[in-house]
Motif scaffolding. Structure first.
Motif, PDB file in Angstrom:
ATOM      1  N   VAL A 159      23.431 -31.704  30.773  1.00 58.03           N
ATOM      2  CA  VAL A 159      24.434 -30.857  30.139  1.00 58.03           C
ATOM      3  C   VAL A 159      25.029 -29.966  31.228  1.00 58.03           C
ATOM      4  O   VAL A 159      24.302 -29.199  31.869  1.00 58.03           O
ATOM      5  CB  VAL A 159      23.804 -29.998  29.026  1.00 58.03           C
ATOM      6  N   LEU A 160      26.322 -30.083  31.455  1.00 62.36           N
ATOM      7  CA  LEU A 160      27.036 -29.263  32.425  1.00 62.36           C
ATOM      8  C   LEU A 160      27.601 -28.051  31.693  1.00 62.36           C
ATOM      9  O   LEU A 160      28.485 -28.189  30.841  1.00 62.36           O
ATOM     10  CB  LEU A 160      28.151 -30.079  33.088  1.00 62.36           C
ATOM     11  N   CYS A 161      27.070 -26.863  32.005  1.00 60.13           N
ATOM     12  CA  CYS A 161      27.357 -25.661  31.209  1.00 60.13           C
ATOM     13  C   CYS A 161      28.645 -24.969  31.630  1.00 60.13           C
ATOM     14  O   CYS A 161      28.685 -23.747  31.846  1.00 60.13           O
ATOM     15  CB  CYS A 161      26.185 -24.690  31.309  1.00 60.13           C
ATOM     16  N   HIS A 199      28.385 -27.763  22.218  1.00 59.84           N
ATOM     17  CA  HIS A 199      27.648 -28.504  23.245  1.00 59.84           C
ATOM     18  C   HIS A 199      26.142 -28.395  22.998  1.00 59.84           C
ATOM     19  O   HIS A 199      25.396 -29.381  23.132  1.00 59.84           O
ATOM     20  CB  HIS A 199      28.010 -27.936  24.626  1.00 59.84           C
ATOM     21  N   VAL A 200      25.703 -27.199  22.647  1.00 63.59           N
ATOM     22  CA  VAL A 200      24.290 -26.981  22.364  1.00 63.59           C
ATOM     23  C   VAL A 200      23.841 -27.845  21.185  1.00 63.59           C
ATOM     24  O   VAL A 200      22.778 -28.489  21.237  1.00 63.59           O
ATOM     25  CB  VAL A 200      24.020 -25.491  22.068  1.00 63.59           C
ATOM     26  N   GLY A 247      18.400 -31.321  30.709  1.00 64.20           N
ATOM     27  CA  GLY A 247      18.704 -30.775  32.025  1.00 64.20           C
ATOM     28  C   GLY A 247      20.012 -30.007  31.998  1.00 64.20           C
ATOM     29  O   GLY A 247      21.051 -30.570  31.636  1.00 64.20           O
ATOM     30  N   LEU A 248      19.979 -28.739  32.371  1.00 63.20           N
ATOM     31  CA  LEU A 248      21.166 -27.891  32.363  1.00 63.20           C
ATOM     32  C   LEU A 248      21.639 -27.625  33.789  1.00 63.20           C
ATOM     33  O   LEU A 248      20.872 -27.132  34.622  1.00 63.20           O
ATOM     34  CB  LEU A 248      20.865 -26.545  31.703  1.00 63.20           C
ATOM     35  N   ILE A 249      22.908 -27.936  34.049  1.00 64.36           N
ATOM     36  CA  ILE A 249      23.539 -27.545  35.308  1.00 64.36           C
ATOM     37  C   ILE A 249      24.306 -26.262  34.995  1.00 64.36           C
ATOM     38  O   ILE A 249      25.342 -26.284  34.326  1.00 64.36           O
ATOM     39  CB  ILE A 249      24.495 -28.627  35.828  1.00 64.36           C
ATOM     40  N   GLY A 250      23.770 -25.127  35.417  1.00 63.48           N
ATOM     41  CA  GLY A 250      24.315 -23.852  34.986  1.00 63.48           C
ATOM     42  C   GLY A 250      24.702 -22.934  36.126  1.00 63.48           C
ATOM     43  O   GLY A 250      24.833 -23.343  37.274  1.00 63.48           O
ATOM     44  N   GLY A 251      24.911 -21.668  35.770  1.00 67.47           N
ATOM     45  CA  GLY A 251      25.252 -20.647  36.754  1.00 67.47           C
ATOM     46  C   GLY A 251      26.736 -20.449  36.958  1.00 67.47           C
ATOM     47  O   GLY A 251      27.140 -19.610  37.774  1.00 67.47           O
ATOM     48  N   MET A 252      27.587 -21.162  36.205  1.00 67.69           N
ATOM     49  CA  MET A 252      29.035 -21.139  36.473  1.00 67.69           C
ATOM     50  C   MET A 252      29.805 -20.717  35.224  1.00 67.69           C
ATOM     51  O   MET A 252      30.533 -21.517  34.659  1.00 67.69           O
ATOM     52  CB  MET A 252      29.478 -22.520  36.958  1.00 67.69           C
ATOM     53  N   ARG A 262      21.465 -41.633  36.301  1.00 64.77           N
ATOM     54  CA  ARG A 262      21.379 -42.717  35.311  1.00 64.77           C
ATOM     55  C   ARG A 262      21.081 -42.225  33.908  1.00 64.77           C
ATOM     56  O   ARG A 262      21.201 -42.987  32.948  1.00 64.77           O
ATOM     57  CB  ARG A 262      20.302 -43.725  35.757  1.00 64.77           C
ATOM     58  N   VAL A 263      20.685 -40.979  33.758  1.00 64.91           N
ATOM     59  CA  VAL A 263      20.388 -40.456  32.424  1.00 64.91           C
ATOM     60  C   VAL A 263      21.691 -40.097  31.718  1.00 64.91           C
ATOM     61  O   VAL A 263      22.719 -39.865  32.363  1.00 64.91           O
ATOM     62  CB  VAL A 263      19.454 -39.231  32.498  1.00 64.91           C
ATOM     63  N   PRO A 264      21.694 -40.058  30.382  1.00 65.13           N
ATOM     64  CA  PRO A 264      22.921 -39.757  29.640  1.00 65.13           C
ATOM     65  C   PRO A 264      23.504 -38.382  29.998  1.00 65.13           C
ATOM     66  O   PRO A 264      22.773 -37.406  30.190  1.00 65.13           O
ATOM     67  CB  PRO A 264      22.467 -39.798  28.182  1.00 65.13           C
ATOM     68  N   PHE A 265      24.829 -38.343  30.085  1.00 61.58           N
ATOM     69  CA  PHE A 265      25.569 -37.106  30.347  1.00 61.58           C
ATOM     70  C   PHE A 265      26.367 -36.783  29.090  1.00 61.58           C
ATOM     71  O   PHE A 265      27.151 -37.613  28.615  1.00 61.58           O
ATOM     72  CB  PHE A 265      26.502 -37.292  31.547  1.00 61.58           C
ATOM     73  N   LEU A 266      26.172 -35.584  28.546  1.00 56.50           N
ATOM     74  CA  LEU A 266      26.835 -35.199  27.303  1.00 56.50           C
ATOM     75  C   LEU A 266      28.141 -34.476  27.638  1.00 56.50           C
ATOM     76  O   LEU A 266      28.130 -33.285  27.969  1.00 56.50           O
ATOM     77  CB  LEU A 266      25.913 -34.315  26.464  1.00 56.50           C
ATOM     78  N   HIS A 267      29.252 -35.197  27.566  1.00 55.19           N
ATOM     79  CA  HIS A 267      30.550 -34.667  28.001  1.00 55.19           C
ATOM     80  C   HIS A 267      31.085 -33.647  27.006  1.00 55.19           C
ATOM     81  O   HIS A 267      31.245 -33.934  25.820  1.00 55.19           O
ATOM     82  CB  HIS A 267      31.546 -35.809  28.176  1.00 55.19           C
TER      83      HIS A 267
END
Length: 235
Positions: free
Chosen positions: A80-82, A219-220, A5-10, A98-103
């Motif tokens: 993944v916070l892009c 990160h990728v 899951g990608l949180i993008g646009g920023m 609750r799913v893993p967050f890749l810092h």
């Protein structure tokens, strides 16, 4: 592979790089017609940038938490916070899901630790260079990053928001960044962290004798490692 899951646009400029590198990475690792299993929520950066500018981090945290929850509900198995800067609000994401967050700072610090570099220069937005949410996270891994002087920080920040986030790649700005890197190297910096996901559009390892840590690429790779390992465990 498990769903990323990608949180993008920023900005979307660097999010597009994430998408390309994820798919290139899967093709390189698995061959054939394989591509990345990705869910992307691309936010409108303008209101988020306005929240950053006025220091309304609580409102920005609401936006990110909502985005993360939407991705989780849609089936993302990791997040993944892009953007480096918005990792200031990583706790809002992990608190909502609750799913893993890749810092990203953890991924970067681990990559630095695999080299001889311990005092890299951090190039990023003013928020990332001047606040402790990122520098402190690196320090927890034994990486004591340094930042440019105030006037240089302002110029690095300006180039990110006024040029790179708008898709403008200028030779003069590249030369300015390289001059800042050279100055830091003369003062003892032993590496360069491209601590804003757009900076990799301007600077690469080919431009510096110091080891360059491109946070987007790192990160990728971490996301692919996680996703493919999870797939292997599920098989």
């Amino acid at each position: 592979m498990t769903t990323i899951g990608l949180i993008g646009g920023m900005s979307w400029e660097s999010t597009a790089v994430y998408y390309r590198l994820l798919n290139e990475g899967v093709r390189a690792r698995q061959g054939g017609l394989h591509s990345a299993d990705v869910l992307l929520h691309s936010l409108d950066f303008s209101p988020v940038a306005e929240m950053q500018a006025r220091g309304d981090w609580d409102a920005a945290g609401d936006v990110l938490a909502d985005s993360a929850l939407r991705l989780e509900r849609a089936g993302a198995n990791c997040l993944v916070l892009c953007t480096n800067t918005m990792h200031k609000l990583a706790d809002r994401i992990t608190g909502a899901t609750r799913v893993p967050f890749l810092h990203l700072a953890d991924v970067t610090a681990k990559a630095v630790r695999q080299t001889a570099s311990r005092r890299p220069l951090l190039l990023a937005t003013r928020f990332t260079m001047e606040q402790r949410f990122y520098l402190g996270r690196l320090a927890a891994f034994g990486v004591e990053a340094v930042v440019p002087e105030e006037g240089e920080r302002e110029e690095v920040h300006r180039i990110i928001y006024e040029e790179l986030c708008r898709g403008r790649i200028k030779p003069a700005s590249k030369a300015r960044y390289l001059a800042i890197i050279a100055k830091a190297a003369a003062q003892g910096a032993d590496g360069v962290i491209l601590g804003c996901t757009e900076i990799g559009l301007l600077i690469s390892q080919a431009d510096s004798a110091l080891p360059v840590f491109d946070t987007t690429a790192l990160h990728v790779e971490a996301a692919l490692d996680f996703a493919l390992a999870a797939e292997s465990q599920a098989a």
